[in-house]
Design a protein around this motif. Structure first.
Motif, short mmCIF file in Angstrom:
data_model
loop_
_atom_site.label_atom_id
_atom_site.label_comp_id
_atom_site.label_asym_id
_atom_site.label_seq_id
_atom_site.Cartn_x
_atom_site.Cartn_y
_atom_site.Cartn_z
N ALA A 27 10.96 0.50 8.82
CA ALA A 27 10.37 1.80 9.15
C ALA A 27 9.16 2.02 8.26
O ALA A 27 9.28 2.00 7.03
CB ALA A 27 11.39 2.91 8.94
N ASP A 28 8.01 2.21 8.85
CA ASP A 28 6.79 2.46 8.07
C ASP A 28 6.68 3.95 7.78
O ASP A 28 6.67 4.77 8.70
CB ASP A 28 5.57 1.97 8.84
N GLU A 29 6.59 4.29 6.51
CA GLU A 29 6.54 5.70 6.11
C GLU A 29 5.13 6.15 5.76
O GLU A 29 4.91 7.30 5.39
CB GLU A 29 7.45 5.93 4.89
N THR A 30 4.17 5.24 5.88
CA THR A 30 2.82 5.53 5.41
C THR A 30 1.81 5.73 6.53
O THR A 30 0.85 6.49 6.39
CB THR A 30 2.32 4.39 4.50
N LEU A 31 2.02 5.07 7.65
CA LEU A 31 1.01 5.01 8.71
C LEU A 31 0.48 6.38 9.12
O LEU A 31 -0.73 6.60 9.15
CB LEU A 31 1.59 4.29 9.94
N THR A 32 1.38 7.33 9.43
CA THR A 32 0.91 8.63 9.90
C THR A 32 0.22 9.42 8.80
O THR A 32 -0.57 10.33 9.08
CB THR A 32 2.08 9.46 10.46
N GLY A 33 0.51 9.09 7.53
CA GLY A 33 -0.11 9.83 6.44
C GLY A 33 -1.51 9.35 6.10
O GLY A 33 -2.31 10.11 5.54
N VAL A 34 -1.82 8.07 6.44
CA VAL A 34 -3.14 7.53 6.09
C VAL A 34 -4.25 8.37 6.71
O VAL A 34 -5.26 8.69 6.06
CB VAL A 34 -3.24 6.06 6.57
N ARG A 35 -4.08 8.74 7.97
CA ARG A 35 -5.11 9.52 8.66
C ARG A 35 -5.37 10.83 7.92
O ARG A 35 -6.52 11.24 7.75
CB ARG A 35 -4.65 9.81 10.09
N TRP A 36 -4.29 11.50 7.46
CA TRP A 36 -4.47 12.80 6.81
C TRP A 36 -5.10 12.65 5.43
O TRP A 36 -5.84 13.54 4.99
CB TRP A 36 -3.14 13.53 6.75
N TRP A 37 -4.81 11.55 4.74
CA TRP A 37 -5.49 11.32 3.47
C TRP A 37 -6.99 11.17 3.69
O TRP A 37 -7.81 11.73 2.95
CB TRP A 37 -4.94 10.05 2.80
N VAL A 38 -7.37 10.40 4.71
CA VAL A 38 -8.79 10.17 4.98
C VAL A 38 -9.46 11.45 5.45
O VAL A 38 -10.51 11.85 4.93
CB VAL A 38 -8.97 9.05 6.03
N LEU A 39 -8.85 12.11 6.44
CA LEU A 39 -9.46 13.33 6.99
C LEU A 39 -9.47 14.46 5.95
O LEU A 39 -10.46 15.19 5.81
CB LEU A 39 -8.71 13.77 8.24
N GLY A 40 -8.35 14.61 5.23
CA GLY A 40 -8.30 15.64 4.19
C GLY A 40 -9.29 15.37 3.08
O GLY A 40 -9.97 16.29 2.59
N GLY A 41 -9.40 14.10 2.70
CA GLY A 41 -10.38 13.74 1.67
C GLY A 41 -11.79 13.99 2.12
O GLY A 41 -12.63 14.48 1.34
N ALA A 42 -12.08 13.68 3.39
CA ALA A 42 -13.43 13.92 3.91
C ALA A 42 -13.74 15.42 3.94
O ALA A 42 -14.86 15.84 3.61
CB ALA A 42 -13.54 13.33 5.32
N ALA A 43 -12.73 16.23 4.33
CA ALA A 43 -12.94 17.68 4.37
C ALA A 43 -13.17 18.24 2.96
O ALA A 43 -14.08 19.08 2.75
CB ALA A 43 -11.74 18.36 5.01
N LEU A 44 -12.39 17.77 1.99
CA LEU A 44 -12.58 18.22 0.61
C LEU A 44 -13.95 17.80 0.08
O LEU A 44 -14.63 18.58 -0.59
CB LEU A 44 -11.49 17.62 -0.28
N SER A 45 -14.34 16.58 0.40
CA SER A 45 -15.64 16.09 -0.06
C SER A 45 -16.77 16.93 0.52
O SER A 45 -17.72 17.29 -0.18
CB SER A 45 -15.83 14.62 0.35
N ALA A 46 -16.67 17.25 1.82
CA ALA A 46 -17.69 18.06 2.47
C ALA A 46 -17.74 19.45 1.85
O ALA A 46 -18.84 19.99 1.59
CB ALA A 46 -17.42 18.14 3.97
N ALA A 47 -16.56 20.04 1.62
CA ALA A 47 -16.52 21.37 1.01
C ALA A 47 -17.08 21.34 -0.41
O ALA A 47 -17.86 22.22 -0.81
CB ALA A 47 -15.08 21.89 0.99
#
Length: 239
Positions: A193-213
Protein backbone atom coordinates in the motif's frame (compact mmCIF):
# COMPACT_ATOMS: atom_id res chain seq x y z
CA UNK A 1 10.20 42.34 10.36
CA UNK A 2 7.48 42.18 7.71
CA UNK A 3 10.07 41.46 5.02
CA UNK A 4 11.61 38.71 7.16
CA UNK A 5 8.20 37.09 7.63
CA UNK A 6 7.54 36.94 3.90
CA UNK A 7 11.03 35.54 3.29
CA UNK A 8 10.24 32.72 5.73
CA UNK A 9 6.96 31.98 3.89
CA UNK A 10 8.82 31.95 0.57
CA UNK A 11 11.47 29.55 1.88
CA UNK A 12 8.83 27.26 3.38
CA UNK A 13 7.08 27.17 0.02
CA UNK A 14 10.29 26.31 -1.81
CA UNK A 15 11.00 23.61 0.77
CA UNK A 16 7.56 21.98 0.48
CA UNK A 17 7.58 22.04 -3.32
CA UNK A 18 11.14 20.73 -3.36
CA UNK A 19 10.20 17.87 -1.05
CA UNK A 20 7.28 16.91 -3.27
CA UNK A 21 9.30 17.10 -6.48
CA UNK A 22 12.21 15.27 -4.88
CA UNK A 23 9.94 12.45 -3.73
CA UNK A 24 8.42 12.31 -7.21
CA UNK A 25 11.83 12.16 -8.90
CA UNK A 26 13.45 9.65 -6.51
CA UNK A 27 10.59 7.28 -5.69
CA UNK A 28 8.21 7.23 -8.67
CA UNK A 29 8.47 6.33 -12.32
CA UNK A 30 6.05 6.48 -15.21
CA UNK A 31 5.55 3.24 -17.12
CA UNK A 32 3.65 3.00 -20.39
CA UNK A 33 1.85 -0.34 -20.47
CA UNK A 34 2.58 -1.94 -23.84
CA UNK A 35 0.27 -4.95 -23.96
CA UNK A 36 -3.01 -6.51 -22.88
CA UNK A 37 -1.70 -8.83 -20.17
CA UNK A 38 -2.97 -6.70 -17.26
CA UNK A 39 -6.37 -5.71 -18.71
CA UNK A 40 -8.73 -4.56 -17.37
CA UNK A 41 -6.76 -3.42 -14.30
CA UNK A 42 -4.26 -1.55 -16.46
CA UNK A 43 -5.18 -1.25 -20.12
CA UNK A 44 -2.80 -1.19 -23.11
CA UNK A 45 -1.33 2.26 -23.59
CA UNK A 46 -2.19 3.40 -20.05
CA UNK A 47 0.43 5.34 -18.16
CA UNK A 48 1.09 3.53 -14.89
CA UNK A 49 2.59 5.14 -11.79
CA UNK A 50 5.31 2.90 -10.36
CA UNK A 51 6.72 3.23 -6.84
CA UNK A 52 10.38 2.22 -6.93
CA UNK A 53 11.07 -0.82 -4.76
CA UNK A 54 13.65 -0.20 -2.03
CA UNK A 55 13.75 -3.73 -0.66
CA UNK A 56 10.10 -3.86 0.46
CA UNK A 57 8.59 -7.32 0.85
CA UNK A 58 6.62 -8.50 -2.19
CA UNK A 59 3.29 -10.14 -1.35
CA UNK A 60 0.68 -12.11 -3.25
CA UNK A 61 -1.63 -9.72 -5.05
CA UNK A 62 1.02 -7.07 -5.70
CA UNK A 63 1.13 -5.67 -9.21
CA UNK A 64 4.86 -5.39 -9.91
CA UNK A 65 7.24 -4.16 -12.57
CA UNK A 66 10.23 -6.39 -13.28
CA UNK A 67 12.90 -7.17 -15.84
CA UNK A 68 11.25 -9.54 -18.29
CA UNK A 69 14.63 -10.96 -19.19
CA UNK A 70 14.77 -12.46 -15.67
CA UNK A 71 12.05 -15.06 -16.36
CA UNK A 72 13.47 -18.55 -15.93
CA UNK A 73 12.70 -19.17 -19.62
CA UNK A 74 12.73 -15.60 -20.90
CA UNK A 75 11.61 -14.94 -24.46
CA UNK A 76 12.27 -11.18 -24.53
CA UNK A 77 13.85 -8.32 -22.61
CA UNK A 78 12.57 -5.06 -21.16
CA UNK A 79 10.22 -4.11 -18.35
CA UNK A 80 6.91 -5.85 -17.79
CA UNK A 81 4.05 -5.47 -15.31
CA UNK A 82 2.21 -8.54 -13.96
CA UNK A 83 0.52 -9.65 -10.75
CA UNK A 84 2.29 -11.75 -8.11
CA UNK A 85 0.12 -14.75 -7.20
CA UNK A 86 2.65 -16.88 -5.31
CA UNK A 87 5.88 -16.27 -3.39
CA UNK A 88 8.79 -18.36 -2.17
CA UNK A 89 7.69 -21.59 -0.49
CA UNK A 90 4.20 -21.57 -2.06
CA UNK A 91 2.72 -24.31 -4.22
CA UNK A 92 0.65 -22.76 -6.99
CA UNK A 93 -1.63 -24.72 -9.30
CA UNK A 94 -4.41 -24.41 -11.85
CA UNK A 95 -7.21 -25.04 -11.59
CA UNK A 96 -9.90 -26.08 -9.10
CA UNK A 97 -13.38 -25.27 -10.40
CA UNK A 98 -11.67 -22.83 -12.73
CA UNK A 99 -9.87 -21.05 -9.88
CA UNK A 100 -6.20 -20.52 -9.11
CA UNK A 101 -5.02 -22.54 -6.09
CA UNK A 102 -2.21 -21.39 -3.76
CA UNK A 103 -1.08 -23.71 -0.94
CA UNK A 104 -4.29 -25.65 -1.37
CA UNK A 105 -6.51 -22.58 -1.10
CA UNK A 106 -8.74 -21.68 -4.10
CA UNK A 107 -8.48 -17.96 -4.84
CA UNK A 108 -11.45 -15.86 -5.95
CA UNK A 109 -9.78 -13.39 -8.31
CA UNK A 110 -12.33 -10.62 -8.81
CA UNK A 111 -9.80 -8.53 -10.78
CA UNK A 112 -9.61 -10.96 -13.73
CA UNK A 113 -10.76 -9.95 -17.18
CA UNK A 114 -14.24 -11.18 -18.04
CA UNK A 115 -14.03 -10.64 -21.80
CA UNK A 116 -14.15 -13.37 -24.45
CA UNK A 117 -10.54 -14.39 -23.73
CA UNK A 118 -11.46 -15.31 -20.15
CA UNK A 119 -12.85 -18.55 -21.61
CA UNK A 120 -9.82 -19.26 -23.80
CA UNK A 121 -8.28 -22.67 -23.00
CA UNK A 122 -4.98 -20.89 -22.27
CA UNK A 123 -6.64 -19.21 -19.27
CA UNK A 124 -6.99 -22.53 -17.45
CA UNK A 125 -3.99 -24.50 -18.75
CA UNK A 126 -3.09 -26.95 -15.94
CA UNK A 127 0.19 -26.46 -14.06
CA UNK A 128 1.69 -27.21 -10.66
CA UNK A 129 4.74 -25.32 -9.37
CA UNK A 130 6.54 -25.21 -6.01
CA UNK A 131 8.46 -21.96 -5.63
CA UNK A 132 11.94 -21.70 -4.16
CA UNK A 133 12.67 -18.89 -1.73
CA UNK A 134 13.55 -15.63 -3.43
CA UNK A 135 11.24 -16.17 -6.40
CA UNK A 136 7.72 -15.11 -7.37
CA UNK A 137 5.10 -16.50 -9.74
CA UNK A 138 3.47 -13.77 -11.84
CA UNK A 139 0.32 -13.87 -13.97
CA UNK A 140 -1.61 -11.43 -16.11
CA UNK A 141 -5.16 -10.39 -15.23
CA UNK A 142 -6.04 -11.04 -18.89
CA UNK A 143 -5.30 -14.70 -18.27
CA UNK A 144 -6.35 -15.86 -21.73
CA UNK A 145 -3.73 -13.78 -23.57
CA UNK A 146 -0.85 -13.20 -21.14
CA UNK A 147 2.59 -14.78 -21.51
CA UNK A 148 3.61 -15.16 -17.91
CA UNK A 149 5.01 -17.62 -15.37
CA UNK A 150 2.79 -20.40 -16.67
CA UNK A 151 4.95 -20.47 -19.80
CA UNK A 152 8.11 -18.58 -18.88
CA UNK A 153 8.75 -19.76 -15.32
CA UNK A 154 9.36 -17.89 -12.09
CA UNK A 155 10.97 -14.48 -11.60
CA UNK A 156 13.69 -13.80 -8.99
CA UNK A 157 12.79 -11.17 -6.41
CA UNK A 158 15.97 -9.31 -7.32
CA UNK A 159 14.43 -8.53 -10.72
CA UNK A 160 11.37 -6.80 -9.21
CA UNK A 161 12.05 -3.07 -9.48
CA UNK A 162 8.76 -1.50 -8.42
CA UNK A 163 5.08 -1.65 -7.50
CA UNK A 164 2.34 -0.33 -9.78
CA UNK A 165 0.36 1.92 -7.43
CA UNK A 166 -1.80 3.91 -9.83
CA UNK A 167 -2.51 5.12 -13.33
CA UNK A 168 -2.17 8.58 -14.83
CA UNK A 169 0.65 10.80 -13.58
CA UNK A 170 2.20 11.34 -10.17
CA UNK A 171 0.57 14.76 -9.84
CA UNK A 172 -2.81 13.50 -11.11
CA UNK A 173 -2.92 9.83 -10.10
CA UNK A 174 -5.76 7.37 -9.95
CA UNK A 175 -4.63 4.98 -7.20
CA UNK A 176 -5.14 1.27 -7.76
CA UNK A 177 -7.19 -0.58 -5.18
CA UNK A 178 -5.46 -3.40 -3.31
CA UNK A 179 -6.90 -6.88 -3.71
CA UNK A 180 -8.04 -8.95 -0.73
CA UNK A 181 -8.26 -12.14 -2.79
CA UNK A 182 -5.36 -13.88 -1.06
CA UNK A 183 -5.93 -12.70 2.50
CA UNK A 184 -9.63 -13.61 2.15
CA UNK A 185 -8.46 -17.14 1.33
CA UNK A 186 -6.52 -17.21 4.61
CA UNK A 187 -3.05 -16.61 3.16
CA UNK A 188 -0.77 -14.17 5.03
CA UNK A 189 0.68 -10.98 3.58
CA UNK A 190 -1.21 -7.82 2.65
CA UNK A 191 -0.37 -6.34 -0.77
CA UNK A 192 1.79 -3.24 -0.88
CA UNK A 193 0.00 0.00 0.00
CA UNK A 194 1.53 3.30 -1.07
CA UNK A 195 0.91 5.99 1.55
CA UNK A 196 2.76 8.79 -0.23
CA UNK A 197 1.39 9.05 -3.77
CA UNK A 198 -1.70 11.15 -3.05
CA UNK A 199 0.29 13.45 -0.76
CA UNK A 200 3.00 14.30 -3.31
CA UNK A 201 0.61 16.45 -5.33
CA UNK A 202 -0.39 18.48 -2.26
CA UNK A 203 3.21 19.04 -1.23
CA UNK A 204 3.99 20.41 -4.70
CA UNK A 205 0.81 22.46 -5.07
CA UNK A 206 0.90 23.70 -1.47
CA UNK A 207 4.56 24.59 -1.80
CA UNK A 208 3.91 26.45 -5.04
CA UNK A 209 1.04 28.38 -3.41
CA UNK A 210 3.19 29.30 -0.40
CA UNK A 211 6.04 30.36 -2.67
CA UNK A 212 3.71 32.56 -4.73
CA UNK A 213 2.23 34.12 -1.60
CA UNK A 214 5.67 34.69 -0.11
CA UNK A 215 7.05 36.24 -3.28
CA UNK A 216 4.00 38.50 -3.69
CA UNK A 217 4.15 39.58 -0.05
CA UNK A 218 7.89 40.19 -0.32
CA UNK A 219 7.46 42.41 -3.39
CA UNK A 220 4.61 44.38 -1.82
CA UNK A 221 6.51 44.84 1.45
CA UNK A 222 9.65 45.92 -0.42
CA UNK A 223 7.72 48.47 -2.50
CA UNK A 224 6.04 49.91 0.58
CA UNK A 225 9.34 50.07 2.44
CA UNK A 226 10.98 51.86 -0.47
CA UNK A 227 8.08 54.32 -0.61
CA UNK A 228 8.43 55.11 3.09
CA UNK A 229 12.16 55.70 2.66
CA UNK A 230 11.59 58.11 -0.24
CA UNK A 231 9.01 60.00 1.78
CA UNK A 232 11.36 60.26 4.75
CA UNK A 233 14.24 61.41 2.54
CA UNK A 234 12.13 64.15 1.00
CA UNK A 235 11.74 65.77 4.43
CA UNK A 236 8.80 67.89 5.68
CA UNK A 237 7.05 70.06 3.11
CA UNK A 238 8.33 73.67 2.75
CA UNK A 239 6.35 76.42 4.53
Amino acid sequence: MVLAGWIVVLLLGFGAAGYGLGTDFLDYRSYRVPGVAMSPTVKPGDSAVVRVRHGEVVHRGDLVVFDRGAFAHADSAGSSALRVVAVGGDVVACCTDGRLVVDGEPITETYLSQDAYAHDPHATTPYLTRLHEGTVFVLGDERGRARDSRVLGVVPLSAVTGFVVGTGSVLHPSPLARTNAFTDAGLPGTPYADETLTGVRWWVLGGAALSAAGLTGLIVAAVRSAGRRRTAAAGPPAR
